[in-house]
Design a protein around this motif. Structure first.
Motif, mmCIF file in Angstrom:
data_model
loop_
_atom_site.group_PDB
_atom_site.id
_atom_site.type_symbol
_atom_site.label_atom_id
_atom_site.label_comp_id
_atom_site.label_asym_id
_atom_site.label_seq_id
_atom_site.Cartn_x
_atom_site.Cartn_y
_atom_site.Cartn_z
ATOM 1 N N ASN A 6 13.757 4.178 11.298
ATOM 2 C CA ASN A 6 12.540 3.413 11.572
ATOM 3 C C ASN A 6 11.906 2.962 10.261
ATOM 4 N N SER A 7 11.106 1.918 10.351
ATOM 5 C CA SER A 7 10.309 1.492 9.204
ATOM 6 C C SER A 7 9.104 2.415 9.082
ATOM 7 N N LEU A 8 8.808 2.864 7.881
ATOM 8 C CA LEU A 8 7.670 3.763 7.681
ATOM 9 C C LEU A 8 6.335 3.038 7.783
ATOM 10 N N THR A 9 6.363 1.724 7.861
ATOM 11 C CA THR A 9 5.122 0.974 8.078
ATOM 12 C C THR A 9 5.074 0.387 9.490
ATOM 13 N N ALA A 49 10.475 0.311 3.468
ATOM 14 C CA ALA A 49 10.704 1.752 3.347
ATOM 15 C C ALA A 49 11.136 2.293 4.709
ATOM 16 N N LEU A 50 12.284 2.970 4.738
ATOM 17 C CA LEU A 50 12.839 3.469 5.997
ATOM 18 C C LEU A 50 12.834 4.992 6.048
ATOM 19 N N GLN A 105 0.824 -1.200 0.000
ATOM 20 C CA GLN A 105 0.000 0.000 0.000
ATOM 21 C C GLN A 105 0.862 1.256 0.000
ATOM 22 N N LEU A 106 1.956 1.228 0.781
ATOM 23 C CA LEU A 106 2.843 2.393 0.834
ATOM 24 C C LEU A 106 3.476 2.664 -0.527
ATOM 25 N N TRP A 107 4.054 1.640 -1.137
ATOM 26 C CA TRP A 107 4.708 1.840 -2.432
ATOM 27 C C TRP A 107 3.692 2.211 -3.509
ATOM 28 N N HIS A 108 2.495 1.634 -3.443
ATOM 29 C CA HIS A 108 1.459 1.990 -4.410
ATOM 30 C C HIS A 108 1.093 3.467 -4.273
ATOM 31 N N PHE A 158 14.136 -9.103 3.651
ATOM 32 C CA PHE A 158 13.769 -7.899 2.918
ATOM 33 C C PHE A 158 15.019 -7.096 2.585
ATOM 34 N N ASN A 159 14.967 -6.365 1.473
ATOM 35 C CA ASN A 159 15.947 -5.308 1.302
ATOM 36 C C ASN A 159 15.300 -4.013 1.794
ATOM 37 N N ALA A 160 15.991 -2.892 1.734
ATOM 38 C CA ALA A 160 15.473 -1.674 2.358
ATOM 39 C C ALA A 160 15.824 -0.448 1.545
ATOM 40 N N ALA A 161 14.949 0.555 1.619
ATOM 41 C CA ALA A 161 15.168 1.820 0.934
ATOM 42 C C ALA A 161 14.927 2.963 1.905
#
Length: 287
Positions: free
Chosen positions: A53-56, A31-32, A6-9, A121-124
């Motif tokens: 932090n994780s944005l989710t 997403a960080l 949902q976040l990336w969408h 997971f990888n991270a951005a």
């Protein structure tokens, strides 16, 4: 995973996603966000903290924030902060690509070059939050009020054509809003080095934002609340000290009647405190 998708969408079409979409797996890229802030201390000099932090992520600060480093403010100008940020950029690029880089963070040949990083997971890192002090120290932005009051545009804290208090669609500052490309071009033309954090593959200029604590809790919300208190108490008493006392009494009565309220005024409410928080010029001198 659903929250990630949902976040990336929701970010599709925005620079934070479009610039790195070739490296993003909506189901497997976390997403960080990065948070930077200085804080005074009682028994030693002030400290500067960087956390991610994780944005989710969901939950309170202790559950969702991860400390990257805590540095004494006296050590920020001797290359320590620069080295810490260079390592962070190197690590974040590895986490985005899912493999170790050719060189280590100091530019030396790395013995794990191109080996996959074995994690689910990888991270951005797509967001940075902080106040002016943090952005001056970590990003090299000019101090607030020196020329303009915003790093993202040419808004000014005055009544001129670039008045930052004008939020209309015709506001003079809107055409001056910077993009990642225009910001980098501006700095390069001035002979300046692009800030270390913005050399991160996943982070773009549009991902730099104001921390909610400073923007809302200590900023706009404080201004609005203080001005509201001043206006509603204008006819309560002939002097300011008594108005402040009555405001405190009524607030405490309201808290007693609404015990589930978690957001409450902290400390003693004085007229001087209200004046400090209120927007200058937005209330009559008669108050």
């Amino acid at each position: 995973v659903e929250d990630l998708e949902q976040l990336w969408h929701g970010l599709k079409g925005k620079p934070m996603y479009e610039n790195i979409k070739g490296h993003v797996n909506p189901k497997g890229t976390t997403a960080l966000g990065l948070h930077m802030d200085g804080a005074p201390t009682h028994k030693c000099e002030g400290l500067f903290t960087i956390a991610w932090n994780s944005l989710t992520g969901k939950g309170n600060t202790r559950l969702t924030r991860n400390i990257y480093t805590v540095v004494a403010k006296s050590d920020l100008d001797d290359g320590t902060l620069e080295a810490l940020l260079e390592y962070l950029v190197w690590a974040m690029e590895a986490l985005l690509l899912g493999r170790y880089p050719e060189l280590d963070w100091r530019g030396r040949k790395y013995d794990k070059a191109n080996q996959p990083i074995r994690c689910q997971f990888n991270a951005a890192m797509i967001q940075v939050r902080g106040d002016w002090e943090a952005y001056v120290q970590a990003l090299g932005f000019q101090g607030a009020g020196e020329v303009n009051c915003c790093w993202a545009c040419e808004a000014e804290a005055n009544t001129g054509p670039l008045n930052c208090y004008n939020s209309g669609l015709d506001a003079g500052w809107r055409p001056t809003c910077r993009t990642h490309a225009s910001f980098c071009a501006e700095w390069i033309a001035a002979g300046l080095r692009i800030p270390i954090l913005l050399q991160m593959l996943s982070l773009c200029f549009e991902g730099i934002t104001v921390d909610v604590l400073h923007c809302v809790d200590q900023g706009m919300a404080a201004h609005i609340i203080a001005n509201t208190f001043i206006e509603v108490s204008a006819s309560w008493a002939p002097n300011q000290a008594e108005r402040a006392r009555l405001l405190q009494v009524r607030a405490q009565d309201w808290y007693a009647a609404n015990p589930s309220t978690t957001s409450r005024l902290q400390g003693k409410l004085t007229w001087e405190r209200l004046i400090t928080c209120a927007f200058a010029g937005t209330f009559s001198k008669q108050y």
